[in-house]
Design a protein around this motif. Sequence first.
Motif, short mmCIF file in Angstrom:
data_model
loop_
_atom_site.label_atom_id
_atom_site.label_comp_id
_atom_site.label_asym_id
_atom_site.label_seq_id
_atom_site.Cartn_x
_atom_site.Cartn_y
_atom_site.Cartn_z
N ASN A 194 2.38 6.67 0.15
CA ASN A 194 1.70 7.16 1.46
C ASN A 194 1.82 6.41 2.42
O ASN A 194 0.60 5.73 2.79
CB ASN A 194 0.30 7.63 0.91
CG ASN A 194 -0.38 8.61 1.77
OD1 ASN A 194 -0.35 8.45 2.95
ND2 ASN A 194 -0.88 9.58 1.29
N TRP B 255 -1.33 6.80 4.92
CA TRP B 255 -2.65 6.16 4.32
C TRP B 255 -2.56 4.65 4.19
O TRP B 255 -3.34 4.09 4.64
CB TRP B 255 -2.77 6.82 2.82
CG TRP B 255 -4.08 6.27 2.18
CD1 TRP B 255 -5.22 6.78 2.39
CD2 TRP B 255 -3.99 5.20 1.34
NE1 TRP B 255 -6.25 5.87 1.49
CE2 TRP B 255 -5.48 4.90 0.97
CE3 TRP B 255 -3.15 4.44 0.69
CZ2 TRP B 255 -5.79 4.18 0.34
CZ3 TRP B 255 -3.57 3.42 -0.25
CH2 TRP B 255 -5.02 3.50 -0.50
N PHE C 93 1.10 -1.29 0.17
CA PHE C 93 -0.11 -0.02 -0.05
C PHE C 93 0.95 1.29 -0.22
O PHE C 93 0.44 2.07 -0.48
CB PHE C 93 -1.13 0.08 1.15
CG PHE C 93 -2.33 -0.30 1.12
CD1 PHE C 93 -2.65 -1.04 -0.23
CD2 PHE C 93 -3.39 -0.27 1.97
CE1 PHE C 93 -3.92 -1.53 -0.43
CE2 PHE C 93 -4.43 -0.72 1.74
CZ PHE C 93 -4.95 -1.29 0.37
N PHE C 94 1.96 1.11 0.45
CA PHE C 94 3.04 2.39 0.65
C PHE C 94 2.92 2.87 -0.66
O PHE C 94 2.88 4.31 -0.97
CB PHE C 94 4.24 2.16 1.16
CG PHE C 94 4.40 2.03 2.65
CD1 PHE C 94 2.92 1.53 3.20
CD2 PHE C 94 5.47 2.33 3.29
CE1 PHE C 94 3.23 1.59 4.58
CE2 PHE C 94 5.43 2.21 4.88
CZ PHE C 94 4.21 2.05 5.45
N GLU C 95 3.58 2.20 -1.96
CA GLU C 95 3.60 2.89 -3.32
C GLU C 95 2.18 2.54 -4.04
O GLU C 95 2.12 2.96 -5.15
CB GLU C 95 4.79 2.47 -3.80
CG GLU C 95 6.05 3.09 -3.42
CD GLU C 95 6.91 2.35 -2.66
OE1 GLU C 95 6.24 1.07 -2.29
OE2 GLU C 95 8.07 2.61 -2.43
N GLY C 96 1.48 1.74 -3.70
CA GLY C 96 0.49 1.22 -4.22
C GLY C 96 0.60 0.21 -5.62
O GLY C 96 -0.14 -0.06 -6.34
N GLU D 3 6.57 8.59 -3.76
CA GLU D 3 5.68 8.20 -4.27
C GLU D 3 4.58 7.24 -3.62
O GLU D 3 3.89 6.52 -4.14
CB GLU D 3 6.06 7.34 -5.59
CG GLU D 3 7.14 8.32 -6.46
CD GLU D 3 7.41 7.52 -7.73
OE1 GLU D 3 6.98 6.30 -8.19
OE2 GLU D 3 8.24 8.15 -8.30
#
Lengths: 388, 315
Positions: free
Chosen positions: A121, A124, A58-61, A119
């Motif tokens: 989040n 989030w 999830f950090f960079e998706g 890049e």
Amino acid sequence: MPEEPVAVVGIGQTKHVAARHDVSIAGLVREAAVRALEDAGLGWADIDAVVIGKAPDFFEGVMMPELYLADALGAVGKPMLRVHTAGSVGGSTALVAANLVAARVHRTVLTLAFEKQSESNAMWGLSLPVPFQQPLLAGAGGFFAPHVRAYMRRAGAPDTVGSLVAYKDRRNALKNPYAHIHDHDLTLEKVQSSPMLWDPVRYSETCPSSDGACAMILTDRAGAARSPHPPAWVHGGAMRSEPTLFAGKDFVSPQAGKDCAADVYRQARITDPRREIDAVEMYVPFSWYEPMWLENLGFADEGEGWKLTEAGVTELDGDLPVNPSGGVLSTNPIGASGMIRFAEAALQVRGRAGEHQVDGAARALGHAYGGGSQFFAMWLVGAEPPPG
Amino acid sequence: MPDVLSAPLVVEFPFTRSLGPVQSAFLTGLRERTVLGVRADNGTVLVPPVEYDPVTANELRDLVEVAPTGTVTTWAWNPSPRRDQPLDTPFAWVLVRLDGAGTALLHVLDAPGPDAVRTGMRVRIRWAATRVGAITDIACFEPYESEPHGSEPASHSGEFAEPVTGIVTPARLDYVHTPGRAQSAYIKALEERRTVGERCPSCRKVYVPPRGACPTCGVATAEQVEVGPRGTVTTFCIVNIKAKNLDIEVPYVYAHIALDGADLALHGRIAGIPYDQVRMGLRVEPVWSEGARHVDHYRPTGEPDADYDTYKELV
Ligand SMILES: [Zn+2]
């Protein structure tokens, strides 16, 4: 049959910065991998397997980035593994790679960890708006700051110690060309007058957000014999886990951390870590974690860690230098941060740390932790092969 | 089985992505109605292009331009398009090998129905009216009778004015979230302004909020225990930065609070006392706001502070 001795023969890092807009994630990891191969004097064909790690997807998706990175890391036709243990992942990734060599599954393994925080989040990715739950009130710093206060109370530590750690690590970073923060004008007064974000944690005592990657080449005895530069030898390595929250959890000095260190020292036949270890790269994202981990890792008795910091023992010229590279406080590509600790420990015993070299370092500890202080990974590396 | 709560959970975020030299050329090319591939070490032209050779791992930078026409290599019919898919009418997912390319590109084909689609059919790109440097600059493919090009693709510098160097890729995940039996009971009790935990049958520890199992013993918990309402601040920090989407003025105190009878602390905000007078050991009680599911904050009870030894195991 005893385990195969494991040697670190190649180390590569990117210059860690706030944002690498010029490269894709593939381009970023590639840079570190190529530098590690050059250091080892090897090419892609010499690599038998690839083991990579990063923080949660999830950090960079990018879901399962290991799939997309196979080309960039020359993994086609070879085993490729991904390791996943939150902030400690860089350390556990290196240990999984080391175990493959020790068990003679593979002879030469490329291991790599990365994060492109510009890049991503992290906030989030970690704080989903879960239905029925009260929103999290404080963020990552707010999660750790109360534990820092608990440490200060328990150890009777004066509130000046955190600033000393931040000042030392940022000064050390000036000697490390790969470190993210290079603040030449830093003074202790500036650190001390920085605003309190999550009192008792100041802005100056928190880690930055970085883009970066770190790679290592691990190999067996025969591979080490061909190495163009001195290798670092793995004398011990261990991982431990515990739940994030449970009745009786000691956030100040988690049992899993103590157990992990004890296992590493047993393997490496270390009985007095304070005297037998020459340099430590520990995972200190908030400055107060240096004295906390000094106790957790057995370098000081409970309540005494801050005294080592205050007395200058952990300075680059002290008798137990901690984070000569500048540490996580100066460089934090989250997924890579643990592997950077392991790699910097190896650079020290190889005598290849450059300006931040600790003179004559023969044994060094690399340490990583992650999650809510629930995952621990450590290795002890030496300039000489392990006995036996 | 008691009532178990559930609710939708939508997680949505626009991720940014730096493209690097090859993807930058490819997406900028689409903006200019130019499809670029890259020549691999074995001579194959890869479309979309990649940065590193899939076989040799060498860096690839030899860009070539391929045709906007091609051949469907395989397909699947999608009778019910979903949100954010390229077309909002039924379409075929297709792999298209563009003329000059050695590999196929995934996209969609606008066709009246599955009977109009076949492997080997000839298609061409329908360009989007507004192009920004994204894969959606190709609106879709459409049927187009033509002979395949036999000619070698020409080299391309990959250079364009005002190249696209980054894109935004929104990600969205739709879940149904359920907190499970134990937390549902906890949440329902909160509506009655009671705090209910569960005791582990093995270690006897009281978990608040309960998770339905003890994380250390690994056994299910069922025995409900009401705790609080009063408790002790075991530790805290003073938050000086304002969190997004959170309507609380800074500074405020974020504390760990061990409710009387609970064996671990929960987290909450302290108010009703100046922030710089909050201390470890402070005795507090909950303040509820009308209609809310949760305690709004905790305030001092006025009792003497708890002795450190009485709560140090809970810090
Ligand atoms: Zn239990």
